[in-house]
Design a protein around this motif. Sequence first.
Motif, PDB file in Angstrom:
ATOM      1  N   LEU A  82       0.804  -1.244  -0.025  1.00  0.00           N
ATOM      2  CA  LEU A  82       0.085  -0.057  -0.147  1.00  0.00           C
ATOM      3  C   LEU A  82       0.966   1.240  -0.068  1.00  0.00           C
ATOM      4  CD1 LEU A  82      -2.963   0.663  -0.249  1.00  0.00           C
ATOM      5  CD2 LEU A  82      -2.976   0.793   2.344  1.00  0.00           C
ATOM      6  N   PRO A  83       1.810   1.127   0.882  1.00  0.00           N
ATOM      7  CA  PRO A  83       2.635   2.566   0.880  1.00  0.00           C
ATOM      8  C   PRO A  83       3.374   2.634  -0.516  1.00  0.00           C
ATOM      9  CG  PRO A  83       3.115   1.384   2.736  1.00  0.00           C
ATOM     10  CD  PRO A  83       2.197   0.321   2.123  1.00  0.00           C
ATOM     11  N   LEU A  84       3.905   1.748  -1.217  1.00  0.00           N
ATOM     12  CA  LEU A  84       4.569   1.811  -2.520  1.00  0.00           C
ATOM     13  C   LEU A  84       3.659   2.268  -3.538  1.00  0.00           C
ATOM     14  CD1 LEU A  84       7.302  -1.100  -2.276  1.00  0.00           C
ATOM     15  CD2 LEU A  84       7.612   1.404  -2.031  1.00  0.00           C
ATOM     16  N   ALA A  85       2.412   1.822  -3.400  1.00  0.00           N
ATOM     17  CA  ALA A  85       1.364   1.922  -4.390  1.00  0.00           C
ATOM     18  C   ALA A  85       0.566   3.266  -4.325  1.00  0.00           C
ATOM     19  CB  ALA A  85       0.527   1.015  -4.644  1.00  0.00           C
ATOM     20  N   LEU A  86       1.000   4.203  -2.954  1.00  0.00           N
ATOM     21  CA  LEU A  86       0.207   5.041  -2.471  1.00  0.00           C
ATOM     22  C   LEU A  86      -0.136   6.252  -3.854  1.00  0.00           C
ATOM     23  CD1 LEU A  86      -1.407   6.129  -0.195  1.00  0.00           C
ATOM     24  CD2 LEU A  86       0.733   7.491   0.425  1.00  0.00           C
ATOM     25  N   PRO A  87       0.921   6.606  -4.343  1.00  0.00           N
ATOM     26  CA  PRO A  87       0.447   7.386  -5.494  1.00  0.00           C
ATOM     27  C   PRO A  87      -0.415   7.228  -6.563  1.00  0.00           C
ATOM     28  CG  PRO A  87       2.968   7.480  -5.337  1.00  0.00           C
ATOM     29  CD  PRO A  87       2.334   6.386  -4.628  1.00  0.00           C
ATOM     30  N   GLY A  88      -0.541   5.764  -6.706  1.00  0.00           N
ATOM     31  CA  GLY A  88      -1.374   5.343  -7.641  1.00  0.00           C
ATOM     32  C   GLY A  88      -2.714   5.409  -6.931  1.00  0.00           C
ATOM     33  N   VAL A  89      -2.942   5.071  -5.763  1.00  0.00           N
ATOM     34  CA  VAL A  89      -4.049   5.208  -4.957  1.00  0.00           C
ATOM     35  C   VAL A  89      -4.870   6.518  -5.176  1.00  0.00           C
ATOM     36  CG1 VAL A  89      -5.202   4.944  -2.749  1.00  0.00           C
ATOM     37  CG2 VAL A  89      -3.368   3.201  -3.485  1.00  0.00           C
ATOM     38  N   VAL A  90      -3.833   7.638  -4.693  1.00  0.00           N
ATOM     39  CA  VAL A  90      -4.504   8.971  -4.954  1.00  0.00           C
ATOM     40  C   VAL A  90      -4.884   9.254  -6.285  1.00  0.00           C
ATOM     41  CG1 VAL A  90      -3.840  11.394  -4.620  1.00  0.00           C
ATOM     42  CG2 VAL A  90      -2.919   9.658  -3.145  1.00  0.00           C
ATOM     43  N   THR A  91      -4.134   8.881  -7.146  1.00  0.00           N
ATOM     44  CA  THR A  91      -4.408   9.022  -8.591  1.00  0.00           C
ATOM     45  C   THR A  91      -5.910   8.642  -8.989  1.00  0.00           C
ATOM     46  OG1 THR A  91      -2.298   9.019  -9.195  1.00  0.00           O
ATOM     47  CG2 THR A  91      -3.981   8.543 -11.161  1.00  0.00           C
ATOM     48  N   ALA A  92      -5.944   7.279  -8.535  1.00  0.00           N
ATOM     49  CA  ALA A  92      -7.413   6.654  -8.455  1.00  0.00           C
ATOM     50  C   ALA A  92      -8.690   7.339  -7.872  1.00  0.00           C
ATOM     51  CB  ALA A  92      -7.209   5.014  -8.279  1.00  0.00           C
ATOM     52  N   ALA A  93      -8.288   7.806  -7.012  1.00  0.00           N
ATOM     53  CA  ALA A  93      -9.282   8.514  -6.059  1.00  0.00           C
ATOM     54  C   ALA A  93      -9.575   9.959  -6.850  1.00  0.00           C
ATOM     55  CB  ALA A  93      -8.753   8.741  -4.595  1.00  0.00           C
ATOM     56  N   VAL A  94      -8.598  10.408  -7.408  1.00  0.00           N
ATOM     57  CA  VAL A  94      -9.153  11.940  -7.808  1.00  0.00           C
ATOM     58  C   VAL A  94      -9.713  11.646  -9.173  1.00  0.00           C
ATOM     59  CG1 VAL A  94      -7.730  13.606  -9.210  1.00  0.00           C
ATOM     60  CG2 VAL A  94      -7.034  12.994  -6.869  1.00  0.00           C
ATOM     61  N   LEU A  95      -9.237  10.496 -10.107  1.00  0.00           N
ATOM     62  CA  LEU A  95      -9.845  10.256 -11.353  1.00  0.00           C
ATOM     63  C   LEU A  95     -11.183   9.795 -11.068  1.00  0.00           C
ATOM     64  CD1 LEU A  95      -7.256   8.401 -13.617  1.00  0.00           C
ATOM     65  CD2 LEU A  95      -8.637  10.385 -13.935  1.00  0.00           C
ATOM     66  N   GLY A  96     -11.571   8.972 -10.093  1.00  0.00           N
ATOM     67  CA  GLY A  96     -12.923   8.702  -9.782  1.00  0.00           C
ATOM     68  C   GLY A  96     -13.768   9.949  -9.376  1.00  0.00           C
ATOM     69  N   PHE A  97     -13.122  10.660  -8.292  1.00  0.00           N
ATOM     70  CA  PHE A  97     -14.021  11.883  -8.038  1.00  0.00           C
ATOM     71  C   PHE A  97     -14.188  12.878  -9.038  1.00  0.00           C
ATOM     72  CE2 PHE A  97     -14.105  16.575  -7.047  1.00  0.00           C
ATOM     73  CZ  PHE A  97     -14.939  16.416  -5.894  1.00  0.00           C
ATOM     74  N   ALA A  98     -13.202  12.974  -9.979  1.00  0.00           N
ATOM     75  CA  ALA A  98     -13.469  13.771 -11.222  1.00  0.00           C
ATOM     76  C   ALA A  98     -14.343  13.333 -12.305  1.00  0.00           C
ATOM     77  CB  ALA A  98     -12.002  14.177 -11.803  1.00  0.00           C
ATOM     78  N   HIS A  99     -14.571  12.065 -12.360  1.00  0.00           N
ATOM     79  CA  HIS A  99     -15.407  11.223 -13.367  1.00  0.00           C
ATOM     80  C   HIS A  99     -16.838  11.618 -12.852  1.00  0.00           C
ATOM     81  CE1 HIS A  99     -16.968   7.562 -15.241  1.00  0.00           C
ATOM     82  NE2 HIS A  99     -16.667   8.433 -16.327  1.00  0.00           N
ATOM     83  N   THR A 100     -17.159  11.262 -11.603  1.00  0.00           N
ATOM     84  CA  THR A 100     -18.197  11.259 -10.797  1.00  0.00           C
ATOM     85  C   THR A 100     -18.992  12.684 -10.909  1.00  0.00           C
ATOM     86  OG1 THR A 100     -17.589   9.468  -9.572  1.00  0.00           O
ATOM     87  CG2 THR A 100     -19.442  10.260  -9.094  1.00  0.00           C
ATOM     88  N   VAL A 101     -18.020  13.666 -10.495  1.00  0.00           N
ATOM     89  CA  VAL A 101     -18.931  15.094 -10.137  1.00  0.00           C
ATOM     90  C   VAL A 101     -19.604  15.613 -11.183  1.00  0.00           C
ATOM     91  CG1 VAL A 101     -16.709  16.454 -10.681  1.00  0.00           C
ATOM     92  CG2 VAL A 101     -18.172  17.067  -8.811  1.00  0.00           C
ATOM     93  N   GLY A 102     -19.273  15.277 -12.557  1.00  0.00           N
ATOM     94  CA  GLY A 102     -19.845  15.880 -13.639  1.00  0.00           C
ATOM     95  C   GLY A 102     -21.074  15.114 -14.271  1.00  0.00           C
ATOM     96  N   GLU A 103     -21.312  13.843 -13.572  1.00  0.00           N
ATOM     97  CA  GLU A 103     -21.941  12.778 -14.170  1.00  0.00           C
ATOM     98  C   GLU A 103     -23.683  13.198 -14.223  1.00  0.00           C
ATOM     99  OE1 GLU A 103     -22.279  10.706 -15.907  1.00  0.00           O
ATOM    100  OE2 GLU A 103     -24.316   9.642 -15.664  1.00  0.00           O
ATOM    101  N   PHE A 104     -24.361  12.863 -15.164  1.00  0.00           N
ATOM    102  CA  PHE A 104     -25.844  13.503 -15.249  1.00  0.00           C
ATOM    103  C   PHE A 104     -26.841  11.959 -15.420  1.00  0.00           C
ATOM    104  CE2 PHE A 104     -29.463  14.873 -17.632  1.00  0.00           C
ATOM    105  CZ  PHE A 104     -29.754  15.967 -16.940  1.00  0.00           C
ATOM    106  N   GLY A 105     -26.609  11.135 -16.273  1.00  0.00           N
ATOM    107  CA  GLY A 105     -27.450  10.433 -16.698  1.00  0.00           C
ATOM    108  C   GLY A 105     -28.079   9.486 -15.660  1.00  0.00           C
ATOM    109  N   VAL A 106     -27.052   8.795 -15.160  1.00  0.00           N
ATOM    110  CA  VAL A 106     -27.191   7.573 -13.993  1.00  0.00           C
ATOM    111  C   VAL A 106     -27.764   8.463 -12.986  1.00  0.00           C
ATOM    112  CG1 VAL A 106     -25.987   6.205 -12.450  1.00  0.00           C
ATOM    113  CG2 VAL A 106     -25.304   6.168 -14.829  1.00  0.00           C
TER     114      VAL A 106
END
Lengths: 166, 362
Positions: A82-106
């Motif tokens: 987990l500590p070694l993969a941390l930058p990737g975990v943060v990236t995933a969280a930010v991408l997930g957030f950015a992708h969700t925040v503008g969602e409309f249809g669902v």
Amino acid sequence: MLGFYLLMLLGPNGMVGRALAAMGWAALPFTFKGLVVASMLYSLPFVVQPLHNAFEAVGRRPLEVAACLGAGPLDRFFTVALPLALPGVVTAAVLGFAHTVGEFGVVLMIGGNIPGQTRVLSMRIYDHVQAGEYHQANVLSLCLLAVSFAALLAMSLLRTRRPARD
Amino acid sequence: MTEAAHGLHARLGWRRGALAFDVDLTLPAQGITALFGPSGAGKTSCLRAIAGLERDAVGRVNFGQAVWQDTERRVFIPPHRRRIGYVFQEPGLFTHRTVAGNLDFGFRRAGRPAHLDRDGLVERFGLNALLDRRVDTLSGGERQRVSMVRALLSDPALLLFDEPLSALDGTARTDLLGCLESLHASLRVPMIYVSHNVEEVARLADHLVLMDAGHVVAQGSLQDTLIRLDLPPTLGEAVGAVIEGQVVDYDAHDQLIQLAFPGGKLWLPYRHEQVGQRLRCRIGARDVVVARVPQVGTSALNQLPCRIVAVADADHPSQVLVQLDAGGSLLLARITRRSWHALGLAPGSDAWAQVKAVALGI
């Protein structure tokens, strides 16, 4: 499409909906909880992919080293992988957030745009446009843009710092 | 065989592509055992299988009273419960921790045992000034030292070192080899040391396991094994005598020391040794010249009276390997078949072995 099938599944007559009702849980459609579940499913691929890459990049060797130093599987995950993969975990969280925040249809399908419960920013913008209130729509859109941009900026800053962190 | 009963016994088989590995090892409970052989002989795979890192290896591994693996009885103890200290070829340090954080990873999990002198080991491996450093700022030699101390501090019952010096050169390598030599004297647990470098093996190992093409071809004490005449040709360069003796003289003017061993005395280059200390010296088969009578007017500083014990074909058809007995110590000489015939030598005849002092610089 995803919204529709989720509605079918989670609704009072859907398979999952009935199972949930049998366990004494409230129905999910048109509630905030339902909205969260639907958004999670919707953004899952955008989170799983960076996570997968991050853990793959850690490789087998650090985990083998940790095992030989007496660390069990769970221990290895939390103190090494987990500590070694941390930058990737943060990236995933930010991408997930950015992708969700503008969602409309669902969000509209499952949430239903109920004021105070499931009326999210993107819904509000839609309402304003429908009512011809272009100024309000504009302000909210800019807010959304600023938030998304800030999230992506934070991510790229983190990326450039990454070589120093490793 | 009580000693063997408390050491390691491994009978393992596995496949890597077209190559089938089949290893049968019995290691003593003390000292350093070198796993030696050419590249691709399966040394690293073998070490990983002993550690439990090769899950497809089938067979039995016993260490002391403990059964680590028994495929037939479906026993497999995972690596983290085998109490091994593994040092990989590349150091494998945790980049998200400092040097101290790396050292304490295993030490903390072992419960910081009182019998392990953490500060003493840190001192001996010269890591004092590095403890707060990030590991990506260390040199190759420093990283490998951290990796070794980290393994030693995890309170292992068995140390497994996989070519820890192969990525190093020059001073870093010499220094670390010195560290390992001093470690050898104080080591309380057995160690398996993988190497394809005969010089390292000659300096560190007590026991030798020779591997070639996935199989163990010979095992025994270091001296007895390296001097055998029936070793496969892939080990050609490695064969020779390893003698152990005491430094009895130091010639400061010529910068030479004299080593007394059961077969006589040898001059060799001075390298900061003290008179009185024990020293090992490898005499490669290529560095020995055989003569019928003692020579005058030769540059070779060392001449030892010997008796020819045996002769065998070497890996090249022009050459033979001659085993010589110098007062109880066996030597090996690689000479041409032509010289062998020209000298008219045969097992039992007396001869002289000439050894150049410059060839003895370990």
